[in-house]
Write a protein that holds these residues in place. Structure first.
Motif, PDB file in Angstrom:
ATOM      1  N   LEU A 158       0.822  -1.212   0.000  1.00  0.00           N
ATOM      2  CA  LEU A 158       0.000   0.000   0.000  1.00  0.00           C
ATOM      3  C   LEU A 158       0.857   1.263   0.000  1.00  0.00           C
ATOM      4  O   LEU A 158       0.616   2.204  -0.773  1.00  0.00           O
ATOM      5  CB  LEU A 158      -0.916   0.020   1.224  1.00  0.00           C
ATOM      6  CG  LEU A 158      -2.146  -0.888   1.212  1.00  0.00           C
ATOM      7  CD1 LEU A 158      -2.866  -0.808   2.551  1.00  0.00           C
ATOM      8  CD2 LEU A 158      -3.087  -0.487   0.083  1.00  0.00           C
ATOM      9  N   SER A 159       1.858   1.296   0.874  1.00  0.00           N
ATOM     10  CA  SER A 159       2.658   2.513   1.023  1.00  0.00           C
ATOM     11  C   SER A 159       3.477   2.807  -0.237  1.00  0.00           C
ATOM     12  O   SER A 159       3.540   3.949  -0.699  1.00  0.00           O
ATOM     13  CB  SER A 159       3.574   2.419   2.246  1.00  0.00           C
ATOM     14  OG  SER A 159       4.457   1.322   2.139  1.00  0.00           O
ATOM     15  N   SER A 162       1.150   3.910  -3.155  1.00  0.00           N
ATOM     16  CA  SER A 162       0.729   5.310  -2.946  1.00  0.00           C
ATOM     17  C   SER A 162       1.869   6.259  -3.278  1.00  0.00           C
ATOM     18  O   SER A 162       1.669   7.300  -3.929  1.00  0.00           O
ATOM     19  CB  SER A 162       0.284   5.521  -1.497  1.00  0.00           C
ATOM     20  OG  SER A 162      -0.742   4.633  -1.147  1.00  0.00           O
ATOM     21  N   GLY A 189      -4.091   4.606  -3.036  1.00  0.00           N
ATOM     22  CA  GLY A 189      -3.837   3.724  -1.893  1.00  0.00           C
ATOM     23  C   GLY A 189      -5.113   3.341  -1.178  1.00  0.00           C
ATOM     24  O   GLY A 189      -5.289   2.187  -0.752  1.00  0.00           O
ATOM     25  N   TYR A 190      -6.022   4.287  -1.057  1.00  0.00           N
ATOM     26  CA  TYR A 190      -7.285   4.029  -0.361  1.00  0.00           C
ATOM     27  C   TYR A 190      -8.133   3.013  -1.131  1.00  0.00           C
ATOM     28  O   TYR A 190      -8.720   2.098  -0.547  1.00  0.00           O
ATOM     29  CB  TYR A 190      -8.051   5.338  -0.200  1.00  0.00           C
ATOM     30  CG  TYR A 190      -9.228   5.263   0.748  1.00  0.00           C
ATOM     31  CD1 TYR A 190      -9.029   5.237   2.123  1.00  0.00           C
ATOM     32  CD2 TYR A 190     -10.538   5.222   0.275  1.00  0.00           C
ATOM     33  CE1 TYR A 190     -10.092   5.176   2.998  1.00  0.00           C
ATOM     34  CE2 TYR A 190     -11.614   5.166   1.141  1.00  0.00           C
ATOM     35  CZ  TYR A 190     -11.385   5.140   2.498  1.00  0.00           C
ATOM     36  OH  TYR A 190     -12.442   5.076   3.367  1.00  0.00           O
ATOM     37  N   LEU A 192      -7.046   0.707  -3.179  1.00  0.00           N
ATOM     38  CA  LEU A 192      -6.404  -0.605  -3.022  1.00  0.00           C
ATOM     39  C   LEU A 192      -6.726  -1.207  -1.656  1.00  0.00           C
ATOM     40  O   LEU A 192      -7.008  -2.408  -1.536  1.00  0.00           O
ATOM     41  CB  LEU A 192      -4.886  -0.478  -3.181  1.00  0.00           C
ATOM     42  CG  LEU A 192      -4.354  -0.339  -4.610  1.00  0.00           C
ATOM     43  CD1 LEU A 192      -2.857  -0.069  -4.589  1.00  0.00           C
ATOM     44  CD2 LEU A 192      -4.645  -1.624  -5.404  1.00  0.00           C
ATOM     45  N   ALA A 193      -6.667  -0.361  -0.611  1.00  0.00           N
ATOM     46  CA  ALA A 193      -6.986  -0.836   0.740  1.00  0.00           C
ATOM     47  C   ALA A 193      -8.431  -1.323   0.818  1.00  0.00           C
ATOM     48  O   ALA A 193      -8.727  -2.317   1.504  1.00  0.00           O
ATOM     49  CB  ALA A 193      -6.742   0.281   1.756  1.00  0.00           C
ATOM     50  N   VAL A 330      -0.813   3.969   3.902  1.00  0.00           N
ATOM     51  CA  VAL A 330      -1.036   4.879   2.772  1.00  0.00           C
ATOM     52  C   VAL A 330      -0.431   6.243   3.100  1.00  0.00           C
ATOM     53  O   VAL A 330       0.296   6.840   2.294  1.00  0.00           O
ATOM     54  CB  VAL A 330      -2.538   5.011   2.453  1.00  0.00           C
ATOM     55  CG1 VAL A 330      -2.780   6.088   1.394  1.00  0.00           C
ATOM     56  CG2 VAL A 330      -3.115   3.681   1.985  1.00  0.00           C
TER      57      VAL A 330
END
Length: 410
Positions: A158-159, A162, A189-190, A192-193, A330
């Motif tokens: 995620l990180s 992003s 990122g959001y 994907l989360a 993220v």
């Protein structure tokens, strides 16, 4: 002619352009409270209120929008951990009053004394310390160490995703996309989360649609005030650059009219009022200056409309709750870039000054600022502990004052 055109502009155009300016600022505006544990709704309110205060002081003459200052992210995180939110707000309120004091000194004495007290050899490394002192916090968030329900593998995915999207938009984006790289990275990122099932919507379900933001009153403790006051030095100096930048876009000299003392005063009052209510410090936003450059929207009324929109949105509590569901990794991915970019701004300040950093005097000043600020050196104890950015700034100012000036050719 431009003044006449601005008067003739239709209100629908003014409203839509003002809303766009808030959209450009929105990602960075809410990022600061999300990274520091403050309330995004309060930050929206104080950004709007601060912008209105600034325009009242400067008589609606500068097309800028004020919102959450990135320079204070790391210091706020450190101060909240050590002293709590109310004491941190007290320190930030004192920082705003430093701006006010500088503005009055500029009004009386001009700017020459400010450049003598804070030359590039002091300001540059202090800005670098602001960016790098809490870099481990960004890495901890990016690797999932601060998240209870996200392991290392998903957190890194995620990180880094992003971060990658933010980098691509910042470097290759065109038009408005280039102005919102942070928002692009966070949205990616959001999403994907969401697909990975890592977003908890409980706060959103529990929040009312409309409510008063969770304002926090400041409390005043010497340790928190001493910790935070020196941090104001870098943004105050940066403010001059911001005024020159927006002036080069609109082809006006804002240092003369309304005057640097007025713009500094507006910035300082906006920061103190923000801290009084529990919001992050305000600063003029380069993102919005970029949007002004792109759209040629020079009318300060656009910024007043953006400020009113920000205040209205602050009372939509479901929005604040939704922002707080963004997973830590993220934000951590974005922070690794932001903290590094702040350090690069400081490095660029040194490079532009054109002074030899290996000259003994400069070497001593820069070296001690960096090591004291980043290495964790502290003096004193209890309520009077000096460490981090505050210690680094004071050491730099003292050394610059005490050491003899370098000879030509050194």
């Amino acid at each position: 002619m431009r003044e006449a055109n601005s008067q003739a502009e239709s209100w629908p155009k003014v409203v839509l352009t003002g809303a766009q300016m808030l959209f450009v600022a929105f990602g960075a505006l809410v990022l600061v409270p999300l990274l520091t544990g403050l309330d995004p709704s309060v930050a929206l309110f104080t950004a709007g209120a601060g912008t209105l205060i600034f325009h009242a002081v400067t008589k609606q003459s500068v097309p800028v929008f004020l919102a959450s200052s990135f320079a204070f992210i790391a210091p706020i995180q450190g101060s909240v951990a050590s002293f709590g939110v109310p004491a941190t707000m007290g320190g930030l309120m004192a920082s705003g009053l430093v701006y006010v004091a500088i503005s009055q000194a500029v009004r009386l004495k001009g700017t020459a004394w400010l450049h003598r007290l804070l030359p590039a050899v002091v300001v540059g490394p202090v800005i670098m310390v602001i960016g790098l002192a809490l870099a481990p916090v960004a890495v901890s968030m990016a690797t999932g160490e601060t998240s209870d329900n996200i392991g290392y593998g998903p957190a890194i995915f995620l990180s880094m995703t992003s971060l990658l999207v933010t980098l691509l938009l910042a470097v290759f984006g065109r038009g408005l996309l280039r102005l919102v790289p942070i928002m692009g990275g966070i949205v990616t990122g959001y999403c994907l989360a969401l697909l990975m099932g890592l977003v908890d919507f409980t706060p959103v379900h529990e929040a009312a649609w409309l409510s008063v933001p969770s304002f926090t009153a400041p409390s005043f403790h010497w340790a928190a005030i001493l910790f935070m006051i020196p941090v104001a030095i870098a943004p105050a100096v940066e403010h001059i650059g911001d005024m020159v930048a927006i002036g080069s876009v609109t082809r006006k000299n804002y240092l003369e009219k309304p005057g640097l003392h007025r713009t500094l005063l507006g910035d300082g009052l906006a920061t103190s009022v923000a801290a009084l209510l529990g919001g992050p410090p305000n600063t003029t936003y380069s993102e919005v200056t970029g949007a002004v450059t792109l759209t040629r929207a020079f009318n300060p009324k656009y910024m007043i409309v953006a400020a009113i929109f920000a205040i209205v949105l602050a009372f939509v509590s479901k929005l604040g709750a939704l922002l707080q569901t963004i997973p830590g990794p993220v934000m951590g991915g974005i922070m690794t870039l932001l903290f590094g970019s702040i350090a690069v701004v400081g490095m660029n300040t040194l490079v532009r000054a054109g002074q030899s950093l290996t000259a003994p005097r400069n070497l001593v000043v820069v070296s001690l600022i960096l090591v004291f600020g980043i290495g964790g050196m502290q003096f004193g104890g209890g309520q009077f502990t000096l460490q981090g950015v505050s210690l680094a700034a004071l050491v730099g100012i003292a050394l610059n004052w005490l050491l003899p000036k370098a000879q030509e050719g050194e």
